[in-house]
Design a protein around this motif. Structure first.
Motif, PDB file in Angstrom:
ATOM      1  N   LEU A 167       0.874  -1.179  -0.226  1.00 18.35           N
ATOM      2  CA  LEU A 167       0.139  -0.030   0.032  1.00 18.35           C
ATOM      3  C   LEU A 167       0.638   1.367   0.105  1.00 18.35           C
ATOM      4  CD1 LEU A 167      -2.794  -0.972   2.479  1.00 18.35           C
ATOM      5  CD2 LEU A 167      -3.019  -0.886   0.121  1.00 18.35           C
ATOM      6  N   PRO A 185       1.907   6.872   0.529  1.00 19.24           N
ATOM      7  CA  PRO A 185       1.349   5.839  -0.500  1.00 19.24           C
ATOM      8  C   PRO A 185       1.477   6.536  -1.887  1.00 19.24           C
ATOM      9  CG  PRO A 185      -0.130   6.155   0.962  1.00 19.24           C
ATOM     10  CD  PRO A 185       0.659   7.416   1.373  1.00 19.24           C
ATOM     11  N   GLN A 195      -6.083   1.369  -7.972  1.00 18.41           N
ATOM     12  CA  GLN A 195      -7.016   0.872  -7.150  1.00 18.41           C
ATOM     13  C   GLN A 195      -8.215   1.319  -7.289  1.00 18.41           C
ATOM     14  OE1 GLN A 195      -5.193   1.330  -3.203  1.00 18.41           O
ATOM     15  NE2 GLN A 195      -4.573  -0.582  -3.321  1.00 18.41           N
TER      16      GLN A 195
END
Length: 247
Positions: free
Chosen positions: A60, A76, A84
């Motif tokens: 992540l 991130p 995503q």
């Protein structure tokens, strides 16, 4: 640093515990949280549980290993988050109507916001995009990518992190929508180029009214283009043209 878990947890509980401290600001980018062995003692769980949790957090982009085995908090990666969201948009079956309604609001805000910043870098990027577009008028896939990049670049120029993060994944829907227009209606390439050229000229001149007016025309032309190739606006955006990799 972390409290022992009351039950023998699954690795996702470790993920949630560390993620929560990051989200609350108790841990910031660059802060070290120790090694897997140290986390094992703090959480009171097995090394395998810690290792699996760490793997998820590294994927992540929330944790990284900068020095040896010690883990530290990271930021991130925006492209990972965008990917995503793009998958979510596909799975949620976002429709053409959803896309047009979204663009009707966001593109106007991009124009308004971009005009309030120093845009030398923006104009250079858009001018290069326009040059590539002119050279790719008979290449539907390339045109669709360049169109997506033009509007994503415009969104980035707002310097609004929320707008950029919200817009980049939507660029995928634009790509998936426009490629079929360029394939089935060759005139779409010239109309795209003309609209982008006039938009850039208006932005460079600081002409707010012209820029907003042409953005409205551009969105309307996009809508007409979809109708012209037989798109049902209540259908989900086709996944046929979905990009599988980042450009």
């Amino acid at each position: 640093m972390f409290e022992k878990l009351s039950l023998q947890p699954a690795f996702n509980q470790v993920v949630e515990a560390i993620e929560m401290k990051i989200m609350r600001g108790e841990l910031s980018q660059g802060d070290q949280i120790g090694t897997e062995a140290e986390l094992e003692k703090q959480f009171g769980v097995s090394r395998n549980t810690i290792r699996e949790g760490v793997r998820v957090l590294e994927y992540l982009g929330l944790l990284t290993r900068r020095k040896g085995r010690r883990l530290s908090v990271d930021r991130p990666k925006s492209n990972l988050m965008s990917a995503q969201i793009k998958r979510t948009l596909l799975m949620q079956r976002a429709t053409y109507r959803d896309l047009v309604e979204y663009l009707s609001f966001v593109e106007m805000a991009s124009i308004e916001n971009a005009l309030q910043h120093d845009n030398a870098v923006l104009f250079s990027a858009l001018r290069e995009n326009l040059t590539q577009t002119r050279m790719s008028m008979t290449e539907p896939e390339t045109l669709a990518r360049l169109d997506m990049e033009f509007h994503t670049t415009l969104a980035r120029a707002t310097e609004n992190a929320v707008m950029v993060m919200a817009y980049e994944p939507v660029g995928q829907l634009i790509y998936a929508s426009t490629q079929q227009i360029f394939e089935k209606a060759p005139i779409g390439a010239q109309r795209l180029y003309d609209a982008h050229r006039i938009l850039l000229e208006a932005l460079e001149a600081g002409d707010r009214d012209k820029a907003l007016s042409w953005m409205k025309k551009h969105i309307l032309d996009f809508e007409k283009g979809l109708l012209g190739v037989g798109v049902n606006f209540d259908d989900p955006v086709t996944s046929k043209y979905w990009i599988d990799k980042e450009h």
